[in-house]
Design a protein around this motif. Structure first.
Motif, mmCIF file in Angstrom:
data_model
loop_
_atom_site.group_PDB
_atom_site.id
_atom_site.type_symbol
_atom_site.label_atom_id
_atom_site.label_comp_id
_atom_site.label_asym_id
_atom_site.label_seq_id
_atom_site.Cartn_x
_atom_site.Cartn_y
_atom_site.Cartn_z
ATOM 1 N N LEU A 228 33.219 -54.258 -59.440
ATOM 2 C CA LEU A 228 33.407 -52.971 -60.116
ATOM 3 C C LEU A 228 34.618 -52.228 -59.566
ATOM 4 N N ASN B 246 36.069 -57.806 -68.441
ATOM 5 C CA ASN B 246 34.794 -57.418 -69.042
ATOM 6 C C ASN B 246 33.784 -57.150 -67.917
ATOM 7 N N THR B 247 33.208 -55.954 -67.918
ATOM 8 C CA THR B 247 32.263 -55.608 -66.849
ATOM 9 C C THR B 247 31.019 -56.493 -66.892
ATOM 10 N N ALA B 248 30.679 -56.959 -68.095
ATOM 11 C CA ALA B 248 29.493 -57.819 -68.199
ATOM 12 C C ALA B 248 29.732 -59.182 -67.551
ATOM 13 N N LEU C 53 28.507 -59.418 -63.944
ATOM 14 C CA LEU C 53 27.050 -59.513 -63.770
ATOM 15 C C LEU C 53 26.528 -60.876 -64.207
#
Lengths: 527, 206
Positions: A86, A174-176, A179
């Motif tokens: 992040l 992409n932040t996803a 994860l």
């Protein structure tokens, strides 16, 4: 990010000349940001809670704890991965990427600072792991030695996680994606923890052990290539760091060097960590299983002799307490018993529990001049701790009681003892110490079905088996006034130890009313 | 007008992470089945729950709306757009969870039954909490929150355990705890679904 900004007008100095100072400031800011990121803080607190709430049980094995700290601190690695990911995505999440041209440090140097930031949480986790091991080593009955290579795996995994988090961010904005990558890594990590003894598990961050199948071992008999694994992890970290620097357009001299170092470390570590144990090591382990007397030390306490692997010598006092307590309840001179520590019997094919190799062990005992030794495990636990090691405590006590009551040798399977003798053995085994009494209660709380009692030891089929009514009488005796019971047992020892004495006769002789239990239809060991 | 906005919301709901994670979750169970790795009951249940977490990680992103601060002038409320996104995602999440539950028995070595009816609630309880965080704070925070919540629940002592295997002692009591978690998550979701902390959070960036 602000640390990376420098202005000529504010200082009058060309920012490029102040790069080392600016870079150090950025490194400090990146380190502080990663360390104080909510994902890092929460996972560190979670890991500490996982340790502090249950506490450290008595009789721990420091050797095993050296790798078990990795399980808990892997949670911190997950947090550091998220935090690093992040933080690296901040310019894109907050739409400031277009302004990066005004920063005084080039992208490569900024990336280098971000890649070094995980060292701080790694150092924190290393300190936490070391503290955990230290506390463990201070507990009652602690055995084993600290494995430095295992402990150093903790910071290596965290550094790797931080660098991977950054690399994923460099590869995908992409932040996803971060994860999803973490979920994949987490699943691989869990698979590695749960796949012992498969050799491939060493390719995952934390190579676990099966606590049921792997007993505490003398450190020299542990088959864990932890130093090669450390090289593998550092190699992966170097490769990931090289990749991230490459994507950032960093120096053309440094990056190939890092990548070459990574390839060498990961290549050599990866190959060496998955090699099967040497024939010499396998022979050493087999000797310790079948002929442990050659490597053990013996102590004589009272009339009994106790032999243990040197690292486990501190346990002799616990065994002696049980032997002496039981011996004091038996009329006549003290029995000349020998107790010898053994590694637990390996689980057979398809998970079946095997008989104890009684013949092999008896031959070793005879050769060592200690015939008919009673075996005792490397596992031990405080009574009432709730762990499955308690079965070894009450199981060993029952083996001693069998010898005192029947005089028989240790058997590969069983023995099944019925009638008054069965009840007497269970009572003797449990009444010896507060730990044995609590261990019996724990074992019963884990047992369902009510077909009797099975006090198997060493992960084998050897150990007392007795019926439901015998157990009921023993429990009634344990609930009665112990001074009275002990006196009655001493007075009627011959009658109680006679094979023909049934449960009702024994109950009457010991002043217990009729023993009535509801027998399992069609079942019951002594029916 | 409302129908047109609804259509736009549906079209721009972030379903790509959910699709990737759904595929990953199916792969987690399909791989051992394809490899013929007959797991024991505990490992099979662990694999099922890992697959669930993988699925829900993708679901945490469906409420993301990069233009949320600009939508205050829309004829429908933020609560309603969030509700539409949840409805759009609930169907694939439920279908995928059903597929995972259907696959689970094929990973087990034993031919005995796999009582998995009681497991259904776990997905929706975790989803409610993930969305309760995602509604105001986005998937970037809801995803890690979901993972940390799962680890925390997995580490609870036996008397408070959530992830109990079907048929194990304490399984029925754990279902009650899941029901409480579901209700609490739904209440929280109802409270947060119309709010946005994005502005406040972005002022204090990490």
């Amino acid at each position: 990010m602000s640390t990376g900004l420098a202005s000529r007008s504010s200082t009058g100095v060309d920012p490029v000349r102040r790069v080392p100072g600016v870079w150090a400031g950025l490194l400090l800011a990146e380190t502080r940001g990663l360390l104080l990121h909510p994902a890092t803080v929460v996972t560190v607190l979670l890991a500490l809670a996982l340790w502090l709430i249950p506490g450290v049980p008595a009789f721990p094995d420091v050797t095993s704890t050296s790798w078990e700290v990795q399980y808990t601190l892997a949670v911190v690695a997950g947090g550091v991965f998220v935090a690093a990911n992040l933080r690296a995505l901040r310019p894109y999440r907050h739409r400031t990427a277009d302004f990066e041209g005004v920063l005084s440090l080039p992208m490569g140097q900024r990336t280098a600072a971000a890649l070094l930031a995980p060292l701080a949480p790694a150092a924190l986790a290393l300190a936490a792991g070391a503290a955990r091991i230290h506390v463990t080593s201070l507990r009652r009955g602690a055995t084993g030695t600290v494995q430095i290579g295992e402990l150093l795996t903790v910071p290596a995994v965290i550094v790797l996680a931080g660098i991977l988090g950054h690399l994923v961010a460099a590869a995908s904005r992409n932040t996803a994606a971060g994860l999803v990558a973490l979920v994949v890594l987490g699943i691989a990590g869990l698979a590695g923890m749960a796949s012992a003894p498969a050799r491939w598990r060493w390719f995952t961050p934390v190579a676990g052990e099966d606590p049921f199948a792997a007993p505490p071992l003398p450190a020299g008999l542990v088959d864990r290539p932890e130093w090669w694994h450390l090289a593998w992890l550092l190699g992966l970290a170097a490769l990931a760091a090289g990749g991230a620097l490459l994507l950032a357009g960093a120096g053309r001299v440094v990056v190939p060097g890092i990548l070459v170092l990574g390839v060498i470390l990961a290549g050599v570590g990866g190959v060496m960590q998955t090699r099967p144990a040497s024939a010499e090591f396998a022979a050493q382990l087999a000797a310790a299983r079948d002929r442990p007397s050659a490597t053990q030390v013996c102590e004589t306490r009272g009339a009994a002799t106790y032999c243990a692997f040197p690292e486990f010598r501190g346990r002799i006092g616990e065994w002696a307490r049980i032997v002496e307590a039981q011996d004091a309840l038996v009329p006549g001179p003290a029995a000349r018993l020998t107790v010898r520590q053994h590694l637990q019997v390996p689980i057979g094919d398809q998970g079946f529990v095997l008989p104890l190799p009684a013949g092999t062990w008896a031959a070793d005992d005879r050769a060592a001049g200690t015939p008919d030794a009673i075996p005792v495990s490397t596992r031990w636990a405080a009574g009432g701790s709730g762990g499955f090691a308690e079965s070894e405590v009450i199981g060993f006590s029952a083996q001693v009681a069998i010898r005192l009551v029947t005089g028989g040798p240790v058997e590969a399977e069983g023995p099944t003892v019925c009638g008054g003798r069965g009840a007497l053995i269970v009572w003797l085994a449990a009444t010896a110490t507060p730990d044995t009494r609590a261990a019996l209660r724990t074992l019963q709380s884990h047992t369902s079905g009510g077909a009797g009692l099975d006090l198997a030891v060493l992960n084998s089929r050897s150990g007392l088996r007795t019926g439901e009514r015998e157990t009921a009488l023993a429990m009634a005796l344990l609930d009665a006034d112990q001074a009275t019971v002990r006196q009655l047992v001493a007075e009627q020892w011959s009658e109680l130890t006679a094979p023909r004495t049934d449960v009702d006769t024994a109950a009457e002789a010991l002043g217990i009313g009729a023993v009535s239990t509801r027998l399992t239809p069609g079942g019951g060991i002594c029916v | 007008m409302i129908a047109a906005v609804t259509g736009t919301v549906v079209r721009h709901t972030r379903l790509a992470p959910l699709a990737v994670c759904a595929a990953l979750s199916v792969l987690i169970l399909a791989a051992p089945i394809a490899l013929g790795a007959e797991l024991d009951f505990l490992d099979a249940t662990l694999a099922l729950r890992l697959a669930l977490v993988a699925l829900l990680t993708g679901a945490a992103f469906v409420l993301d709306d990069p233009a949320r601060v600009t939508t205050e002038t829309l004829p429908i409320s933020a609560r309603r757009t969030t509700g539409i996104r949840m409805l759009v995602a609930l169907a694939p999440v439920s279908v995928c969870w059903a597929v995972l539950l259907w696959l689970a028995p094929y990973t087990v070595a034993s031919t005995a039954g796999y009582p998995r009816g009681g497991l259904v609630i776990e997905a929706f309880a975790l989803l409610a909490w993930a969305w309760a965080v995602a509604a105001p704070a986005g998937g970037t925070r809801a995803g890690p929150f979901l993972l940390i919540l799962t680890v925390a629940l997995a580490m609870l002592p036996d008397r408070l355990a959530f992830f109990v295997s079907p048929g194990a002692p304490g399984y029925d009591a754990s279902r009650v705890r899941w029901a409480v978690l579901l209700i609490a998550g739904c209440v929280l979701l109802a409270l947060t679904s119309g709010t946005s902390l994005q502005g406040k959070i972005s002022a204090k960036r990490h």
